[in-house]
Design a protein around this motif. Structure first.
Motif, short mmCIF file in Angstrom:
data_model
loop_
_atom_site.label_atom_id
_atom_site.label_comp_id
_atom_site.label_asym_id
_atom_site.label_seq_id
_atom_site.Cartn_x
_atom_site.Cartn_y
_atom_site.Cartn_z
N THR A 1 0.85 -1.19 0.00
CA THR A 1 0.00 0.00 0.00
C THR A 1 0.89 1.24 0.00
N GLY A 2 0.67 2.10 -0.97
CA GLY A 2 1.48 3.30 -1.07
C GLY A 2 1.65 3.72 -2.51
N ASP A 3 2.65 4.59 -2.77
CA ASP A 3 2.89 5.14 -4.10
C ASP A 3 4.07 4.45 -4.76
N ARG A 4 3.93 4.21 -6.06
CA ARG A 4 5.03 3.69 -6.88
C ARG A 4 5.15 4.57 -8.12
N GLU A 5 6.37 5.00 -8.41
CA GLU A 5 6.61 5.89 -9.54
C GLU A 5 7.26 5.13 -10.68
N MET A 6 6.86 5.48 -11.91
CA MET A 6 7.48 4.92 -13.11
C MET A 6 7.72 6.06 -14.09
N ARG A 7 8.83 5.96 -14.84
CA ARG A 7 9.21 6.97 -15.81
C ARG A 7 8.73 6.56 -17.19
N GLY A 8 8.27 7.56 -17.96
CA GLY A 8 7.78 7.29 -19.30
C GLY A 8 8.88 7.42 -20.33
N LEU A 9 8.57 6.94 -21.55
CA LEU A 9 9.53 6.99 -22.65
C LEU A 9 8.76 7.11 -23.95
N GLY A 10 9.14 8.08 -24.79
CA GLY A 10 8.54 8.21 -26.11
C GLY A 10 7.42 9.23 -26.16
N TRP A 11 7.16 9.68 -27.38
CA TRP A 11 6.14 10.69 -27.63
C TRP A 11 4.90 10.04 -28.22
N VAL A 12 3.75 10.63 -27.91
CA VAL A 12 2.46 10.13 -28.39
C VAL A 12 1.73 11.27 -29.05
N ARG A 13 1.15 11.02 -30.21
CA ARG A 13 0.34 12.02 -30.90
C ARG A 13 -1.06 11.45 -31.12
N GLY A 14 -2.09 12.25 -30.88
CA GLY A 14 -3.46 11.81 -31.11
C GLY A 14 -3.99 10.97 -29.95
N VAL A 15 -5.05 10.20 -30.24
CA VAL A 15 -5.75 9.47 -29.18
C VAL A 15 -5.67 7.96 -29.37
N ASP A 16 -4.87 7.50 -30.33
CA ASP A 16 -4.83 6.07 -30.64
C ASP A 16 -4.08 5.26 -29.58
N LYS A 17 -3.06 5.85 -28.98
CA LYS A 17 -2.23 5.11 -28.03
C LYS A 17 -2.30 5.77 -26.67
N PRO A 18 -2.61 5.02 -25.62
CA PRO A 18 -2.70 5.62 -24.28
C PRO A 18 -1.33 5.99 -23.74
N LEU A 19 -1.29 6.94 -22.83
CA LEU A 19 -0.04 7.36 -22.21
C LEU A 19 0.53 6.26 -21.32
N TRP A 20 -0.31 5.49 -20.70
CA TRP A 20 0.11 4.34 -19.91
C TRP A 20 -1.00 3.29 -19.98
N ARG A 21 -0.64 2.07 -19.67
CA ARG A 21 -1.61 0.98 -19.80
C ARG A 21 -1.25 -0.14 -18.83
N ILE A 22 -2.25 -0.60 -18.09
CA ILE A 22 -2.08 -1.77 -17.21
C ILE A 22 -2.77 -2.95 -17.88
N ASP A 23 -2.04 -4.02 -18.05
CA ASP A 23 -2.56 -5.23 -18.71
C ASP A 23 -1.84 -6.42 -18.09
N GLN A 24 -2.49 -7.10 -17.12
CA GLN A 24 -1.79 -8.17 -16.43
C GLN A 24 -2.75 -9.29 -16.05
N ALA A 25 -2.19 -10.50 -16.04
CA ALA A 25 -2.97 -11.69 -15.71
C ALA A 25 -2.49 -12.35 -14.43
N ALA A 26 -1.54 -11.76 -13.73
CA ALA A 26 -1.02 -12.36 -12.50
C ALA A 26 -2.15 -12.59 -11.51
N PRO A 27 -2.31 -13.79 -11.01
CA PRO A 27 -3.39 -14.08 -10.06
C PRO A 27 -3.06 -13.57 -8.66
N GLN A 28 -3.02 -12.25 -8.55
CA GLN A 28 -2.65 -11.59 -7.30
C GLN A 28 -3.59 -10.41 -7.06
N PRO A 29 -3.75 -9.98 -5.81
CA PRO A 29 -4.63 -8.84 -5.53
C PRO A 29 -4.09 -7.55 -6.14
N PHE A 30 -5.01 -6.68 -6.55
CA PHE A 30 -4.63 -5.42 -7.19
C PHE A 30 -5.73 -4.39 -6.94
#
Length: 639
Positions: free
Chosen positions: A597-626
């Motif tokens: 429980t708390g804050d976790r920071e991550m750094r971004g990489l790369g430029w995005v133009r328009g609305v086709d690609k999200p700035l960040w994305r969570i996509d995971q199948a780990a059978p763990q609490p979230f």
């Protein structure tokens, strides 16, 4: 280079459609997301990975349309889950099959069933089948029989509704006033389906026993006729194989209410008060039966009748309020409220949600809230799915979990649309649940959510369980650690995810209902993996800060988590796991993670133009609490 800092502190608008990408001025945009899959929205604003689906029972494989789940509550301890499928009802008590009852419907007819419970009896209707009474006498003893209208002792008169379907000038001529008589009609009237039905001639009853021709029938008098003269004053039984049977049923003010039929789609019948098998109109005393039709500019085919604050009628073209305190032949009033209409091709019973009645709109593209307001003294029908038309695809059922405040709707595409509904807090947020298979039906019983799921190996009854992290999940334990586990026939031939002693062991295969682990474990969960996905809406840009059409770069994101044991985020350079998860060579966790429980920071990489690609994305199948509570982002873009 301009900078933009954004703090997303809730997801209380849920997933919203792409049509709103041009409306960052809306509060729903600020509190919404582009994608929320396999997560549930907390009333406090965060999102959490949905519980897994615990395996309950393998079921007879049924046609795509041929399965419904119905709850039956006799008292707080005696509650049952009923499965309606082709030709039978399966009764589950405490998740154990207690009884199998033969039923008179086909797989295609199951989707048009409607029902209502009274004490130990369930009344079930279908427009092509006589109403049925399913009665519980013990946990494992259930009987089903056709609904029997009251028959007066001695005379044998049946208190069944009647109606003259023929033209007004069609006459009947009896050959005599008593005994076995012949009825002659002035035009073609009789069919073999009339055998066994009742006719009333000048309000005196006869029973049809044989058909000689379309204009002539044999009958037995149940009471002496007034005379043997030709008359236009006659009616036939309103419900029959020839004329059709009730479409909808409910109980209201101690009356059993039937509504709609094939040949009388806009008519309502109410039993005598406290005498639910008696539909005798009598002399219109306050407690006697009531009949009426919805007389409008078009035929209003009734699709559902609901006992709420008032008696509510849902037709193919409108919604109605029936009032009267109490309902009596003299005081009854019928008022049309809204003009939305309900589905015709299937029966989806409306459900009560905190004083409102939710129903599916006729086009199947919206969920409507039928709500009475004292200020207007009328009902409204607000569209609760206005922001998520992409989630609605042929709804097949609906139920409400009052504990979690969730409205659940299985869709034709196999998904389960879920709305978190806290109307008092103005939280109406949608997500979509998916599984390896297709959701076909849902029912809520004793705070547990049960679903029917069509999977690769057949049809299954499963339960949403917060102790599970996979679907079709089986959990076991042993005092002595072991490597071989059995009882997994429902997962035969499938690639499954294994969680042993709290550690994700990765994927295994099931052979002959058995699982062989690489190392021994004392407790395991075995099931089909599912992944949860979260994608934000494009950053709210424009004005003097960052040009809307220009490129944007995510500098960093801070994820505020609660009791989270796994997090995989794509910040533009591929999925990366945060430090508190430890992954082995197989992609599975090599040790049981400690929820963080708390804050976790991550750094971004790369430029995005328009609305086709999200700035960040969570996509995971780990059978763990979230659980994700909020996200702080810092962006850089061109001015």
């Amino acid at each position: 280079m301009a900078r933009l800092r954004a703090f997303k502190n809730n997801f209380t608008a849920g997933e919203i459609a792409a049509e709103l990408l041009g409306r960052p001025d809306l509060s729903a945009y600020a509190n919404g997301a582009a994608k929320l899959r396999n997560v549930l929205i907390r009333p406090t604003g965060g999102v959490t990975r949905r519980p897994g689906l615990r395996h309950v029972a393998m079921l007879p494989d049924s046609e795509d349309e041929g399965a419904r789940l119905v709850t039956f509550r006799f008292n707080t301890e005696q509650t049952y889950l009923l499965l309606f499928i082709e030709g039978e009802i399966r009764v589950f008590h405490q998740e154990t099959l207690a009884a199998i009852v033969a039923a008179p419907w086909s797989a295609d007819q199951v989707r048009q069933l409607s029902w209502v419970q009274s004490a130990d009896t369930l009344f079930i209707c279908h427009p092509d089948i006589p109403p049925q009474r399913l009665t519980r006498t013990a946990h494992d003893n259930w009987d089903i029989a056709g609904f029997a209208f009251k028959i007066e002792d001695g005379s044998g008169i049946k208190r069944v509704p009647s109606f003259k379907f023929a033209k007004e000038d069609v006459t009947l001529t009896p050959s005599s006033t008593s005994g076995t008589i012949t009825l002659t009609a002035s035009e073609d009237l009789f069919t073999d389906a009339h055998i066994g039905t009742r006719f009333r001639i000048k309000k005196k009853e006869v029973e049809i026993t044989g058909i000689s021709s379309a204009t002539q029938a044999t009958a037995t008098t149940k009471e002496s006729l007034v005379d043997a003269a030709s008359t236009r004053d006659w009616e036939e039984q309103a419900f029959s194989d020839h004329r059709g049977w009730p479409v909808a049923v409910t109980l209201f003010q101690e009356r059993l209410i039937f509504a709609g039929s094939r040949d009388l789609p806009n008519r309502v019948w109410m039993s005598k008060t406290s005498d639910i098998t008696n539909f005798n109109l009598g002399t219109a005393l306050d407690d006697e039966s009531i009949e009426f039709s919805l007389l409008t500019d078009q035929v209003e085919a009734i699709r559902a009748v609901v006992a709420g604050r008032h008696l509510q009628l849902f037709t193919a073209g409108a919604e109605w309020m029936i009032t009267g305190e109490p309902l009596t032949p003299a005081k009854l009033r019928v008022d049309r409220q809204t003009r939305i209409g309900s589905q015709i091709e299937r029966s989806i019973p409306p459900c009560h949600v905190d004083g409102a009645t939710m129903f599916i709109a006729r086009d199947g593209r919206g969920l409507r809230q039928f709500l009475y307001t004292d200020l207007d003294q009328a009902y409204s029908a607000e569209d609760m799915a206005l922001l998520v038309p992409h989630l609605f695809n042929d709804p097949r059922g609906m139920d409400y979990d009052a504990t979690r405040k969730l409205i659940l709707l299985p869709m034709g595409d196999g998904s389960l649309a879920v709305q978190t509904n806290f109307r008092s807090q103005q939280i109406l947020a949608w997500t979509r649940l998916q599984t390896d298979g297709a959701f076909r039906a849902v029912a809520v019983l004793n705070d547990s959510i049960y679903v029917l799921v069509q999977r690769q190996n057949g049809l299954y009854l499963e339960c949403l369980d917060e102790a599970c992290f996979c679907d079709a999940a089986w959990r076991g334990s042993s005092n002595d650690p072991k490597t071989v586990w059995g009882g997994l026939e429902h997962l035969e031939g499938r690639s499954v995810r294994v969680r042993a002693d709290g550690i994700d062991r990765g994927s295994y295969g099931i052979v002959d209902g058995m699982l062989s682990l690489a190392s021994a474990a004392s407790s395991i969960e075995v099931g089909l993996p599912f992944k949860h996905e979260i994608e934000p809406l494009p950053a709210e840009i424009g004005g003097d800060a960052i040009a809307q059409s220009g490129p944007v770069r995510l500098i960093r994101a801070v994820f505020r988590l609660q009791d989270t044991a796994a997090l995989l985020v794509d910040m533009g350079n591929g999925p990366r796991a945060l430090a508190f998860t430890r992954f082995g060579e197989t992609g599975a966790l090599d040790a049981a993670p400690v929820p963080f429980t708390g804050d976790r920071e991550m750094r971004g990489l790369g430029w995005v133009r328009g609305v086709d690609k999200p700035l960040w994305r969570i996509d995971q199948a780990a059978p763990q609490p979230f659980t994700l509570l909020s996200v702080y982002t810092e962006l850089k873009g061109t001015e």
